[in-house]
Design a protein around this motif. Structure first.
Motif, PDB file in Angstrom:
ATOM      1  N   TYR A  59       0.841  -1.205   0.000  1.00 44.59           N
ATOM      2  CA  TYR A  59       0.000   0.000   0.000  1.00 44.59           C
ATOM      3  C   TYR A  59       0.870   1.246   0.000  1.00 44.59           C
ATOM      4  O   TYR A  59       1.824   1.375   0.777  1.00 44.59           O
ATOM      5  CB  TYR A  59      -0.928   0.001   1.216  1.00 44.59           C
ATOM      6  N   LEU A  60       0.503   2.170  -0.882  1.00 44.46           N
ATOM      7  CA  LEU A  60       1.243   3.415  -1.043  1.00 44.46           C
ATOM      8  C   LEU A  60       0.341   4.586  -0.701  1.00 44.46           C
ATOM      9  O   LEU A  60      -0.838   4.611  -1.075  1.00 44.46           O
ATOM     10  CB  LEU A  60       1.741   3.552  -2.486  1.00 44.46           C
ATOM     11  N   LYS A  61       0.906   5.569   0.008  1.00 43.18           N
ATOM     12  CA  LYS A  61       0.126   6.733   0.402  1.00 43.18           C
ATOM     13  C   LYS A  61      -0.256   7.574  -0.809  1.00 43.18           C
ATOM     14  O   LYS A  61       0.579   7.902  -1.645  1.00 43.18           O
ATOM     15  CB  LYS A  61       0.911   7.594   1.399  1.00 43.18           C
ATOM     16  N   MET A  62      -1.543   7.916  -0.882  1.00 42.16           N
ATOM     17  CA  MET A  62      -2.028   8.741  -1.981  1.00 42.16           C
ATOM     18  C   MET A  62      -1.454  10.153  -1.910  1.00 42.16           C
ATOM     19  O   MET A  62      -1.154  10.766  -2.940  1.00 42.16           O
ATOM     20  CB  MET A  62      -3.549   8.789  -1.945  1.00 42.16           C
ATOM     21  N   ILE A  63      -1.288  10.675  -0.710  1.00 40.40           N
ATOM     22  CA  ILE A  63      -0.811  12.040  -0.568  1.00 40.40           C
ATOM     23  C   ILE A  63       0.620  12.156  -1.062  1.00 40.40           C
ATOM     24  O   ILE A  63       1.024  13.191  -1.616  1.00 40.40           O
ATOM     25  CB  ILE A  63      -0.943  12.516   0.909  1.00 40.40           C
ATOM     26  N   TRP A  64       1.404  11.089  -0.920  1.00 41.25           N
ATOM     27  CA  TRP A  64       2.777  11.113  -1.417  1.00 41.25           C
ATOM     28  C   TRP A  64       2.780  11.190  -2.942  1.00 41.25           C
ATOM     29  O   TRP A  64       3.570  11.942  -3.532  1.00 41.25           O
ATOM     30  CB  TRP A  64       3.528   9.870  -0.950  1.00 41.25           C
ATOM     31  N   LEU A  65       1.910  10.436  -3.595  1.00 44.80           N
ATOM     32  CA  LEU A  65       1.812  10.498  -5.044  1.00 44.80           C
ATOM     33  C   LEU A  65       1.429  11.899  -5.510  1.00 44.80           C
ATOM     34  O   LEU A  65       1.978  12.421  -6.486  1.00 44.80           O
ATOM     35  CB  LEU A  65       0.780   9.489  -5.546  1.00 44.80           C
ATOM     36  N   ALA A  66       0.477  12.516  -4.813  1.00 45.17           N
ATOM     37  CA  ALA A  66       0.024  13.851  -5.206  1.00 45.17           C
ATOM     38  C   ALA A  66       1.131  14.885  -5.050  1.00 45.17           C
ATOM     39  O   ALA A  66       1.248  15.815  -5.858  1.00 45.17           O
ATOM     40  CB  ALA A  66      -1.197  14.246  -4.375  1.00 45.17           C
ATOM     41  N   GLU A  67       1.945  14.732  -4.014  1.00 42.48           N
ATOM     42  CA  GLU A  67       3.016  15.698  -3.776  1.00 42.48           C
ATOM     43  C   GLU A  67       4.232  15.441  -4.660  1.00 42.48           C
ATOM     44  O   GLU A  67       4.934  16.378  -5.047  1.00 42.48           O
ATOM     45  CB  GLU A  67       3.429  15.661  -2.301  1.00 42.48           C
ATOM     46  N   GLU A  68       4.496  14.170  -4.977  1.00 42.30           N
ATOM     47  CA  GLU A  68       5.682  13.823  -5.765  1.00 42.30           C
ATOM     48  C   GLU A  68       5.500  14.160  -7.245  1.00 42.30           C
ATOM     49  O   GLU A  68       6.438  14.618  -7.906  1.00 42.30           O
ATOM     50  CB  GLU A  68       5.990  12.340  -5.597  1.00 42.30           C
ATOM     51  N   PHE A  69       4.293  13.935  -7.756  1.00 45.21           N
ATOM     52  CA  PHE A  69       4.032  14.153  -9.178  1.00 45.21           C
ATOM     53  C   PHE A  69       3.105  15.364  -9.331  1.00 45.21           C
ATOM     54  O   PHE A  69       1.897  15.223  -9.501  1.00 45.21           O
ATOM     55  CB  PHE A  69       3.416  12.906  -9.807  1.00 45.21           C
ATOM     56  N   THR A  70       3.716  16.527  -9.237  1.00 46.83           N
ATOM     57  CA  THR A  70       2.943  17.767  -9.305  1.00 46.83           C
ATOM     58  C   THR A  70       3.133  18.500 -10.624  1.00 46.83           C
ATOM     59  O   THR A  70       2.169  18.956 -11.236  1.00 46.83           O
ATOM     60  CB  THR A  70       3.327  18.689  -8.141  1.00 46.83           C
TER      61      THR A  70
END
Length: 282
Positions: A211-222
């Motif tokens: 499981y990967l945090k959704m917030i990390w994806l949103a912040e990493e790929f901006t």
């Protein structure tokens, strides 16, 4: 005598507003008041009336003992004892509206880089992204939950049973309902998979098992540079699609996405051949 005396008469007697020995019409009832009236008489009659009213309420409550809230035949709908409707009937839980978990990182159409839109079309996720954010009717959802039967996977209404079909999913979301089944493995070295398909290894606090945090994806790929290489565009498209998948296939916390879907996005053109709508319905 008690049947002819109502609360309006008693109130009038206590205020000395009626004549004794006469028949008086008050409100929607008739009261006959004897010539020699006493406070004891009023108290006794009041007790009879109050006892009759509360006795009627008690009888209505007793109806719960022999009125069935659920099915008469439990051979098919065998889960009635644990069903929400049973708990409400037995007054174990309140019958107010329930709430649902929603993703905090809502995907907005304006946030989509132009370079990845063709990839979203190929995979079939562009239509569901265009749905955007919309308000939910909590009371309607609550009513549907109370009508849902997990034994038959249908809503039971007085008019009959209804359910959600693949056609409903296809028309509403635009996801493909034809093609290969969406399946995957949950045992991988997921940091290596993320490095190969996303171009970055998530930190330890952003990944938990598969499981990967959704917030990390949103912040990493901006931000996607305008002159980005094709492979960078594909990685950014995979990250965006995995965020969409996390929004519609969310776990109980509504904050993580299962990485088992990421290997299905190795070839973005081939990813469009999966039945994402069937997986969504399941």
């Amino acid at each position: 005598m008690c049947a002819l005396l109502n609360f309006e008469c008693i109130e009038a007697l206590l205020k000395n507003e009626t004549e004794t020995g006469t028949e008086t019409f008050m409100g929607n009832g008739t009261c006959w008041i004897p010539q020699s009236i006493s406070l004891t008489y009023i108290v006794v009659v009041s007790y009879c009336l109050i006892k009759g009213i509360y006795g009627e309420k008690r009888n209505r409550r007793d109806h719960r003992d022999y009125i069935l809230p659920g099915p008469n035949d439990l051979s098919l709908l065998y889960g009635q004892a644990e069903h929400r409707s049973e708990a409400i009937w037995q007054q174990i839980i309140e019958s107010g509206a329930i709430g649902c978990r929603r993703m905090g990182t809502i995907l907005h159409l304006d946030d989509i880089p132009d370079q990845i839109i063709p990839h979203l079309w190929w995979t079939g996720f562009y239509s569901v992204i265009r749905l955007g954010f919309f308000a939910l009717d909590w009371h309607l959802i609550t009513a549907l939950v109370e009508r849902w039967r997990p034994e038959t996977r249908t809503f039971v209404f007085p008019e009959g049973e209804m359910t959600i079909t693949l056609q409903d999913v296809g028309l509403i979301t635009g996801l493909s309902v034809n093609g290969a089944a969406v399946t995957g493995r949950s045992h991988h070295h997921w940091p290596s998979v993320c490095d190969a398909l996303l171009g970055v290894v998530p930190p330890n606090n952003a990944i938990r098992g598969c499981y990967l945090k959704m917030i990390w994806l949103a912040e990493e790929f901006t931000q996607l540079p305008d002159n980005a290489y094709e492979e960078v565009v594909r990685r950014f498209a995979r990250a965006y699609i995995i965020r969409v998948i996390g929004s519609i296939f969310s776990d109980t916390s509504a904050s993580h996405v299962n990485l088992m879907f990421l290997p299905l996005l190795v070839d973005l053109e081939e990813a469009g051949n999966y039945s994402w709508g069937g997986a969504y319905l399941a």
